[in-house]
Write a protein that holds these residues in place. Structure first.
Motif, PDB file in Angstrom:
ATOM      1  N   ASP B 249       0.806  -1.223   0.000  1.00 38.37           N
ATOM      2  CA  ASP B 249       0.000   0.000   0.000  1.00 38.37           C
ATOM      3  C   ASP B 249       0.838   1.271   0.000  1.00 38.37           C
ATOM      4  O   ASP B 249       0.496   2.252  -0.653  1.00 38.37           O
ATOM      5  N   ARG B 250       1.955   1.235   0.742  1.00 35.78           N
ATOM      6  CA  ARG B 250       2.797   2.445   0.806  1.00 35.78           C
ATOM      7  C   ARG B 250       3.369   2.767  -0.556  1.00 35.78           C
ATOM      8  O   ARG B 250       3.422   3.915  -0.986  1.00 35.78           O
ATOM      9  N   LEU B 251       3.809   1.715  -1.268  1.00 33.89           N
ATOM     10  CA  LEU B 251       4.370   1.937  -2.607  1.00 33.89           C
ATOM     11  C   LEU B 251       3.272   2.414  -3.554  1.00 33.89           C
ATOM     12  O   LEU B 251       3.490   3.301  -4.388  1.00 33.89           O
ATOM     13  N   SER B 252       2.100   1.820  -3.425  1.00 32.47           N
ATOM     14  CA  SER B 252       0.978   2.204  -4.272  1.00 32.47           C
ATOM     15  C   SER B 252       0.629   3.673  -4.041  1.00 32.47           C
ATOM     16  O   SER B 252       0.430   4.439  -4.987  1.00 32.47           O
ATOM     17  N   ASP B 253       0.595   4.043  -2.768  1.00 33.07           N
ATOM     18  CA  ASP B 253       0.257   5.425  -2.425  1.00 33.07           C
ATOM     19  C   ASP B 253       1.286   6.395  -3.004  1.00 33.07           C
ATOM     20  O   ASP B 253       0.942   7.417  -3.595  1.00 33.07           O
ATOM     21  N   THR B 254       2.570   6.041  -2.856  1.00 29.98           N
ATOM     22  CA  THR B 254       3.620   6.926  -3.382  1.00 29.98           C
ATOM     23  C   THR B 254       3.537   7.012  -4.905  1.00 29.98           C
ATOM     24  O   THR B 254       3.635   8.095  -5.483  1.00 29.98           O
ATOM     25  N   ALA B 255       3.323   5.854  -5.551  1.00 30.35           N
ATOM     26  CA  ALA B 255       3.292   5.843  -7.016  1.00 30.35           C
ATOM     27  C   ALA B 255       2.151   6.683  -7.541  1.00 30.35           C
ATOM     28  O   ALA B 255       2.314   7.424  -8.516  1.00 30.35           O
ATOM     29  N   GLN B 256       0.979   6.580  -6.906  1.00 28.85           N
ATOM     30  CA  GLN B 256      -0.160   7.300  -7.485  1.00 28.85           C
ATOM     31  C   GLN B 256      -0.279   8.732  -7.002  1.00 28.85           C
ATOM     32  O   GLN B 256      -1.012   9.503  -7.612  1.00 28.85           O
ATOM     33  N   ASN B 257       0.462   9.098  -5.976  1.00 23.38           N
ATOM     34  CA  ASN B 257       0.365  10.484  -5.510  1.00 23.38           C
ATOM     35  C   ASN B 257       1.690  11.221  -5.665  1.00 23.38           C
ATOM     36  O   ASN B 257       1.900  11.905  -6.659  1.00 23.38           O
ATOM     37  N   ALA B 258       2.580  11.053  -4.669  1.00 20.71           N
ATOM     38  CA  ALA B 258       3.800  11.862  -4.646  1.00 20.71           C
ATOM     39  C   ALA B 258       4.647  11.692  -5.912  1.00 20.71           C
ATOM     40  O   ALA B 258       4.995  12.668  -6.577  1.00 20.71           O
ATOM     41  N   LEU B 259       4.953  10.445  -6.239  1.00 22.04           N
ATOM     42  CA  LEU B 259       5.839  10.212  -7.393  1.00 22.04           C
ATOM     43  C   LEU B 259       5.191  10.702  -8.692  1.00 22.04           C
ATOM     44  O   LEU B 259       5.818  11.400  -9.499  1.00 22.04           O
ATOM     45  N   CYS B 260       3.928  10.345  -8.873  1.00 24.20           N
ATOM     46  CA  CYS B 260       3.237  10.714 -10.112  1.00 24.20           C
ATOM     47  C   CYS B 260       3.180  12.240 -10.251  1.00 24.20           C
ATOM     48  O   CYS B 260       3.394  12.788 -11.339  1.00 24.20           O
TER      49      CYS B 260
END
Lengths: 112, 377
Positions: B249-260
């Motif tokens: 979930d943490r990676l998913s959250d980063t990928a779809q928010n901060a990183l994106c």
């Protein structure tokens, strides 16, 4: 970049569309295969078709009592309807078995 | 006297080093273009998250003497490397994968066909571009605008026609924001009222197993077949795996928010930076914008026509309106299907049905790009 095999746009179109269709058809069968081998899928039950299915849709549903005791939810829904310029009294709030609005809300912020 | 001399020489030197001294009409026009794009982004809200930084990058690119693309390394040059070396588009795909729910596609895999049919727009534009005198590499990069997929358009143009990147990216993102205006007339023209009123059956539930296995299998299969798009497709599916696995979930959250969000800033600003007067103020830009529109209309029509065929073949179980969503532009095109369907028959929810061809369109555009790379590069 090497010399392209062909520069005829119609041949390029034909080859590419064929490849795109073949790949996506293959992907379609892969999805079906995944579904087929899925050990976690629920056993298919024979559901008896209720008579309602064949009956024509009722034009207007008879208002039923509000099914929620949560006054806050009732107030919020009433306020939302009023803010759209519709006046009246909320007579019934029933959950429907469709997730269109929920999915619409989820999809709303994911443009790219 | 000496003081005045020194003062004048210093002023002259400041003037000579300033952007004003090297400012041309072309720079002025491009800054105006940037301001118009900013207006569209902020006031009209046309894809503001993308057009905003693109417009600002365009303004920055047309300020002379900045040294952004000189010998010395600087932040703008570093951003430009991210585009030139195709780093940002796959990272954007990582975020898109983490944001996308493939369930509608998995529940009704036949909608993959609609995503394939909508790719016809790519090749109609490619043929048009070649007729207008573009080389086959340039034509392929222009055609991919019809895929309505920003990152793939940028990815392919950096590989096949980097000098056209600015015009292609602006055309792609502008038309993507105009999907609600471009598609409905084509949809109304190609479908009957009866077809638009078709209500589709609810999708079957998709298990976690299917949602986890699909991105893995799809990556292996498509990457083996078309290795040139392994980065794009791999990132899309990796992002989706983050989302669906339930344990990342943490990676998913980063990928779809901060990183994106971060990569969007870099990609869009860098794309705007390619819109220098020298490369943008040419007649080819106008042609690319016209061809992009043809590509969008062609893709929409392709999806709708196959949708009609499928509707007939299934005895009216498929609403052809979902075919137009095959042009990618996730989820805007699916929302347009929903909007037109609701207008034809209130309560006709097509959104989730249209999400199937919509995500199929993303895969289809990537496959089309990979095939063209294999043929042309």
């Amino acid at each position: 970049m090497h010399q392209p095999v062909t520069t005829n746009p119609f041949i390029i179109m034909l080859i590419n569309m064929t490849v795109v269709f073949i790949v996506l058809i293959a992907l379609m069968y892969l999805i079906k295969l995944i579904h087929f081998i899925d050990p976690t899928k629920p056993k298919e039950k024979k559901v008896e078709t209720p008579a309602v299915v064949s009956a024509p849709a009722q034009p207007v549903e008879t208002p039923a009592p509000v099914e929620s005791n949560n006054e806050e939810i009732v107030a919020a829904i009433t306020a939302a309807i009023s803010s759209m310029g519709v006046t009246g009294v909320v007579k019934a709030i029933r959950p429907i078995n469709r997730d269109g609005w929920k999915q619409s809300g989820r999809a709303f912020n994911m443009n790219y | 006297m000496e003081f005045i001399n020194a003062f004048v020489v210093s002023l002259q030197s400041v003037w000579n080093d300033s952007g004003f001294a090297a400012f041309t009409l072309g720079h002025g026009i491009m800054i105006l273009v940037g301001l118009i794009l900013l207006y569209l982004a902020i006031v009209k809200e046309f894809e503001p998250l993308l057009l905003g930084p693109i417009a600002f990058g365009c303004i920055l690119a047309n300020i002379p003497e900045t040294g952004f693309f000189g010998e010395e390394m600087n932040v703008m040059k570093a951003i430009n490397y991210g585009i030139a070396y195709e780093i940002f588009p796959p990272l954007i795909f990582l975020g898109i994968g983490a944001m996308t729910d493939f369930s509608p596609l998995l529940a009704r895999p036949v909608t993959l066909m609609l995503g394939a049919a909508a790719q016809i727009g790519v090749f109609v534009a490619l043929a048009g571009a070649m007729v207008l005198g573009f080389t086959v590499h340039e034509a392929a990069a222009i055609g991919i605008i019809g895929g309505a997929d920003g990152p793939t358009s940028i990815y392919l143009s950096t590989k096949l026609a980097p000098h056209l990147l600015g015009a292609i990216a602006v055309a792609a993102y502008s038309y993507m924001s105009l999907v609600p205006l471009i598609q409905p007339p084509v949809m109304m023209l190609l479908t009957s009222q009866k077809e638009r009123e078709i209500q589709m059956e609810n999708l079957r539930p998709v298990t976690r197993f299917e949602r986890i296995v699909f991105p893995i299998v799809a990556t292996i299969f498509i990457s083996l077949l078309l290795p040139s798009i392994a980065a794009l497709l791999g990132c899309l599916m990796l992002g989706n795996l983050f989302r669906e696995s339930g344990v990342m979930d943490r990676l998913s959250d980063t990928a779809q928010n901060a990183l994106c969000n971060m990569v969007t800033i870099f990609l869009a600003t860098g794309t705007g930076m390619t819109m220098s007067a020298e490369s943008f103020l040419v007649k080819e830009t106008l042609l690319i914008i016209v061809l992009g529109l043809i590509a969008f209309i062609g893709g929409t029509a392709g999806g709708l026509i196959l949708g009609k065929i499928m509707s007939k073949a299934t005895g009216g179980k498929i609403n052809p309106l979902i075919g137009s969503a095959g042009v990618s532009a996730v989820p805007m095109a699916a929302r347009v299907s929903q909007m037109v369907g609701m207008k034809s028959k209130p309560g006709n929810y097509l959104l989730m049905h249209a999400m199937g061809p919509n995500v199929a369109g993303v895969i289809g555009t990537a496959v089309a790009a990979g095939t063209m790379l294999a043929m042309l590069k």
